[in-house]
Design a protein around this motif. Structure first.
Motif, PDB file in Angstrom:
ATOM      1  N   LEU A  87       4.073   5.935  -5.401  1.00 14.92           N
ATOM      2  CA  LEU A  87       3.994   6.267  -6.822  1.00 14.92           C
ATOM      3  C   LEU A  87       2.853   7.282  -7.057  1.00 14.92           C
ATOM      4  O   LEU A  87       3.233   8.358  -8.199  1.00 14.92           O
ATOM      5  N   VAL A  88       1.690   7.324  -6.667  1.00 17.44           N
ATOM      6  CA  VAL A  88       0.756   8.410  -6.781  1.00 17.44           C
ATOM      7  C   VAL A  88       1.328   9.956  -6.463  1.00 17.44           C
ATOM      8  O   VAL A  88       1.137  10.912  -7.101  1.00 17.44           O
ATOM      9  N   VAL A  89       1.943   9.918  -5.331  1.00 19.72           N
ATOM     10  CA  VAL A  89       2.450  11.223  -4.885  1.00 19.72           C
ATOM     11  C   VAL A  89       3.527  11.469  -5.656  1.00 19.72           C
ATOM     12  O   VAL A  89       3.671  12.916  -6.139  1.00 19.72           O
ATOM     13  N   VAL A 148       2.238   2.188  -3.571  1.00 19.21           N
ATOM     14  CA  VAL A 148       1.034   2.711  -4.120  1.00 19.21           C
ATOM     15  C   VAL A 148       0.896   4.326  -4.101  1.00 19.21           C
ATOM     16  O   VAL A 148       0.900   4.962  -5.007  1.00 19.21           O
ATOM     17  N   ILE A 149       0.970   4.567  -2.736  1.00 16.29           N
ATOM     18  CA  ILE A 149       0.887   6.092  -2.369  1.00 16.29           C
ATOM     19  C   ILE A 149       2.050   6.773  -2.710  1.00 16.29           C
ATOM     20  O   ILE A 149       1.916   7.797  -3.357  1.00 16.29           O
ATOM     21  N   ALA A 151       3.726  11.000  -9.050  1.00 13.19           N
ATOM     22  CA  ALA A 151       3.228  11.412 -10.301  1.00 13.19           C
ATOM     23  C   ALA A 151       2.547  12.705  -9.971  1.00 13.19           C
ATOM     24  O   ALA A 151       2.995  13.692 -11.221  1.00 13.19           O
ATOM     25  N   LEU A 152       1.918  13.068  -9.029  1.00 12.50           N
ATOM     26  CA  LEU A 152       1.263  14.267  -8.803  1.00 12.50           C
ATOM     27  C   LEU A 152       2.535  15.332  -8.439  1.00 12.50           C
ATOM     28  O   LEU A 152       2.151  16.575  -9.156  1.00 12.50           O
ATOM     29  N   LYS A 200       0.968  -1.331   0.189  1.00  6.30           N
ATOM     30  CA  LYS A 200      -0.078   0.074  -0.022  1.00  6.30           C
ATOM     31  C   LYS A 200       0.998   1.171  -0.176  1.00  6.30           C
ATOM     32  O   LYS A 200       0.475   2.270  -0.677  1.00  6.30           O
TER      33      LYS A 200
END
Length: 65
Positions: free
Chosen positions: A8-10, A5-6, A12-13, A2
């Protein structure tokens, strides 16, 4: 898992925020960014003047589009 994934999202943002912050939207913004870059990178007056002249040529070309 988890956490990855977090992360990677951060990431990307952060990338898209960086691109939005650094990418000029119009000719005036591009010129302003170019002049600021000249002031930060040029250490001698002739180099800064040459950089600023290149910015002016780029702006004229941008406006002519």
């Amino acid at each position: 898992m988890k956490g990855i994934v977090i992360l990677l999202v951060v990431a990307a943002l952060a990338y898209y925020a960086y691109k939005a912050y650094t990418a000029p939207e119009n000719c005036a913004e591009a010129f302003s960014h170019c002049i600021k870059t000249c002031r930060l990178t040029a250490t001698e007056a002739p180099a800064e003047q040459a950089c600023q002249q290149a910015c002016k040529r780029d702006q004229e070309a941008c406006v002519a589009k």
